[in-house]
Write a protein that holds these residues in place. Structure first.
Motif, PDB file in Angstrom:
ATOM      1  N   ASP A 143       0.858  -1.348   0.073  1.00  0.00           N
ATOM      2  CA  ASP A 143       0.091  -0.095   0.026  1.00  0.00           C
ATOM      3  C   ASP A 143       0.847   1.176  -0.001  1.00  0.00           C
ATOM      4  N   LEU A 144       2.174   1.268  -0.055  1.00  0.00           N
ATOM      5  CA  LEU A 144       2.948   2.198  -0.203  1.00  0.00           C
ATOM      6  C   LEU A 144       3.175   2.663  -1.720  1.00  0.00           C
ATOM      7  N   SER A 145       2.805   3.941  -2.054  1.00  0.00           N
ATOM      8  CA  SER A 145       3.218   4.587  -3.393  1.00  0.00           C
ATOM      9  C   SER A 145       4.505   5.209  -3.332  1.00  0.00           C
ATOM     10  N   ASN A 146       4.818   5.664  -4.409  1.00  0.00           N
ATOM     11  CA  ASN A 146       6.113   6.290  -4.741  1.00  0.00           C
ATOM     12  C   ASN A 146       6.288   7.315  -3.903  1.00  0.00           C
ATOM     13  N   ARG A 147       5.185   8.031  -3.558  1.00  0.00           N
ATOM     14  CA  ARG A 147       5.394   9.300  -2.672  1.00  0.00           C
ATOM     15  C   ARG A 147       5.573   8.863  -1.605  1.00  0.00           C
ATOM     16  N   HIS A 148       5.007   7.947  -0.724  1.00  0.00           N
ATOM     17  CA  HIS A 148       5.205   7.482   0.602  1.00  0.00           C
ATOM     18  C   HIS A 148       6.867   6.996   0.682  1.00  0.00           C
ATOM     19  N   VAL A 149       6.974   6.036  -0.345  1.00  0.00           N
ATOM     20  CA  VAL A 149       8.515   5.617  -0.276  1.00  0.00           C
ATOM     21  C   VAL A 149       9.597   6.736  -0.480  1.00  0.00           C
ATOM     22  N   GLN A 150       9.616   7.970  -1.268  1.00  0.00           N
ATOM     23  CA  GLN A 150      10.441   8.881  -1.253  1.00  0.00           C
ATOM     24  C   GLN A 150      10.415   9.538   0.011  1.00  0.00           C
ATOM     25  N   LEU A 151       9.373   9.798   0.704  1.00  0.00           N
ATOM     26  CA  LEU A 151       9.219  10.553   1.961  1.00  0.00           C
ATOM     27  C   LEU A 151       9.696   9.873   3.032  1.00  0.00           C
ATOM     28  N   ILE A 152       9.683   8.476   3.018  1.00  0.00           N
ATOM     29  CA  ILE A 152       9.994   7.441   4.202  1.00  0.00           C
ATOM     30  C   ILE A 152      11.651   7.447   4.124  1.00  0.00           C
ATOM     31  N   ALA A 153      12.142   7.520   2.841  1.00  0.00           N
ATOM     32  CA  ALA A 153      13.544   7.489   2.648  1.00  0.00           C
ATOM     33  C   ALA A 153      14.199   8.906   3.220  1.00  0.00           C
ATOM     34  N   PHE A 213       5.316  14.310   8.546  1.00  0.00           N
ATOM     35  CA  PHE A 213       6.430  14.345   9.555  1.00  0.00           C
ATOM     36  C   PHE A 213       7.666  15.067   8.556  1.00  0.00           C
ATOM     37  N   ALA A 214       7.713  14.241   7.591  1.00  0.00           N
ATOM     38  CA  ALA A 214       9.005  14.777   6.647  1.00  0.00           C
ATOM     39  C   ALA A 214       8.870  16.010   6.047  1.00  0.00           C
ATOM     40  N   LEU A 215       7.628  16.524   5.916  1.00  0.00           N
ATOM     41  CA  LEU A 215       7.501  17.355   4.963  1.00  0.00           C
ATOM     42  C   LEU A 215       7.734  18.815   5.801  1.00  0.00           C
ATOM     43  N   ILE A 216       7.537  18.761   7.413  1.00  0.00           N
ATOM     44  CA  ILE A 216       7.701  19.592   8.243  1.00  0.00           C
ATOM     45  C   ILE A 216       9.322  19.738   8.328  1.00  0.00           C
ATOM     46  N   LYS A 217      10.010  18.714   8.241  1.00  0.00           N
ATOM     47  CA  LYS A 217      11.657  18.731   8.411  1.00  0.00           C
ATOM     48  C   LYS A 217      12.085  19.316   7.047  1.00  0.00           C
ATOM     49  N   VAL A 218      11.559  19.172   5.932  1.00  0.00           N
ATOM     50  CA  VAL A 218      11.767  19.659   4.442  1.00  0.00           C
ATOM     51  C   VAL A 218      11.833  21.188   4.506  1.00  0.00           C
TER      52      VAL A 218
END
Length: 456
Positions: free
Chosen positions: A9-19, A150-155
């Motif tokens: 259920d993880l899309s490319n958007r999820h994988v990129q942000l998980i990274a 979460f990642a968006l806040i850091k970015v």
């Protein structure tokens, strides 16, 4: 009974942000202060060197993951190329890596909340554990969404810092620390103010800043299109390193000379204060809090999946292979969360040293995991030439670069012996590997005995 499997259920958007979420964390936001004090402006080169090395580790991992459709974890790869004992030790060590990292982050959550509210640190830490455990028990997609925000806040925080820094450089802005200028990089003792020794001693904290870069491997089993998403995530790592680490540090040191930074505080908080943003300390404290929560969230996700894979490959108790109705390995989540929560009590016993010990052990264990990836790739290229030749995602400069990075890791471990802060953890960590090899030997002996009993 219906056989449940992990859901993709993880899309490319999820994988990129998980990274991104897995690599931008406490090591950068807080640990960089200590690293800067050790190395001065040369810390930029340390982050660049380790970042480039880990890009080659990830390229090797990417080729291995895509060489065989059945791979779902690092353990599968280690078993094929290094044998069952290496798979057992690497699988459990990878679980231990994330336990240590998550333990550090959950301790940090309590500290950050305590900045606003004068309450015992264990209360907000426990609340964070319960909330994120609840979310992780629901769906994989929800984990991806949480990590995305979460990642968006850091970015956005790092982006704001870099944009503000560039504007200040262009207009010649002056702060309480002096003029914002590129010359701040070399005017206070040069690029290597503490010599080569200070530069080398900073590598341990830099290594910790990058832990989790390989999380894309753990999430590989749950991507909707691994052949497209894994190369995409890995190939963007160099840009992330240049932007989030090197770029942010250059701006930090141009705004604020390294001599004006304190090892005990976040250089990001200090720099935003100098920029003139009201309530900067509170704003950055919130960012660091979400960063710690994000890293802890990634830790819960990865540890539960590691236990699931260990159980499925008969290297762990079968109870961890069970999935709930949402296709989530709930038993693995519960036990990992329990260990992390219990381990956080270390902060009560050793309040001053706990965070340093845990993060150093994490960095050392991650070096083992990354080393195993490189060694597996060397063996893969030698023994499975057919797979390498038809690979669409070949790792460059191999096997030379594999040996070069392995040598660098060995040198970093030797350097840790000369660091008073890192030495205790370095000397303690081998006990973990001795325990694992002992347990594996006992397990093999039991299996052989059961086999003989069955034959008779």
């Amino acid at each position: 009974m219906e056989q449940r499997e992990l859901k993709r259920d993880l899309s490319n958007r999820h994988v990129q942000l998980i990274a991104i979420g897995g690599t931008i964390g406490t090591g950068l936001f807080l640990g960089s202060g200590k690293a800067i004090q050790l190395a001065g402006p040369s810390i930029i080169f340390a982050y660049l060197i380790v970042g480039i090395a880990l890009f080659f580790v990830m390229r090797a991992l990417g080729e291995l993951l895509l060489s065989k459709a059945g791979y779902q974890s690092l353990t599968d790869i280690a078993k094929e190329y290094l044998g069952a004992s290496a798979a057992f030790v690497t699988g459990w060590t990878y679980w231990f890596c994330w336990i240590m990292t998550a333990m550090a982050d959950v301790i940090a959550v309590g500290v950050y909340v305590n900045y606003w509210f004068d309450i015992p640190q264990w209360i907000p830490a426990l609340i964070c554990v319960i909330i994120l455990l609840g979310f992780n028990l629901l769906t994989v997609k929800l984990f991806g969404e949480m990590e995305f925000w979460f990642a968006l806040i850091k970015v956005m925080t790092i982006l704001a810092l870099i944009v503000a820094g560039v504007v200040m450089l262009v207009i010649g802005f002056k702060t309480d620390a002096g003029a914002v200028s590129m010359t701040n990089l070399w005017e206070h003792g040069g690029l290597f103010p503490n010599g080569v020794s200070g530069f080398l001693l900073s590598f341990q904290m830099v290594i910790f800043a990058y832990v989790g870069v390989e999380l894309v491997a753990v999430s590989a089993a749950e991507t909707s299109d691994p052949k497209k998403n894994i190369p995409s995530a890995i190939n963007k790592i160099p840009l992330r390193i240049l932007f989030f680490y090197v770029g942010a540090l250059i701006v930090l040191l141009c705004i604020n000379p390294w001599t004006g930074l304190n090892a005990a505080e976040s250089p990001f908080v200090k720099t935003f204060s100098l920029i003139g943003i009201p309530l900067a300390a509170g704003i950055i404290n919130f960012v660091v809090l979400t960063s710690a929560a994000s890293a802890f969230n990634s830790g819960m996700f990865s540890t539960s999946r590691i236990l699931y894979n260990l159980s499925n490959t008969k290297q762990g108790p079968s109870i961890f292979a069970r999935l709930n109705k949402n296709h989530v390995p709930s038993n693995g989540l519960f036990i990992s969360t329990l260990v992390i929560s219990a381990g956080a009590l270390l902060s009560k016993l050793l309040p001053e040293q706990a965070f340093g010990i845990v993060t150093t052990i994490s960095a050392i264990c991650f070096i083992w995991v990354w080393g195993v990836i490189l060694i597996c790739h060397i063996k893969y290229k030698k023994t499975r030439r057919d797979l390498h030749l038809k690979s669409t995602f070949k790792a460059p400069f191999t096997p030379f670069i594999n040996y070069a990075v392995l040598t660098m890791f060995a040198v970093i471990l030797v350097i840790m012996l000369f660091s008073e802060a890192a030495r205790p953890a370095l000397l303690l960590t081998p006990l973990w590997f001795i325990l694992l090899f002992t347990l594996y030997g006992m397990r093999r002996k039991k299996e052989k005995h059961q086999g003989l009993m069955h034959q008779s």
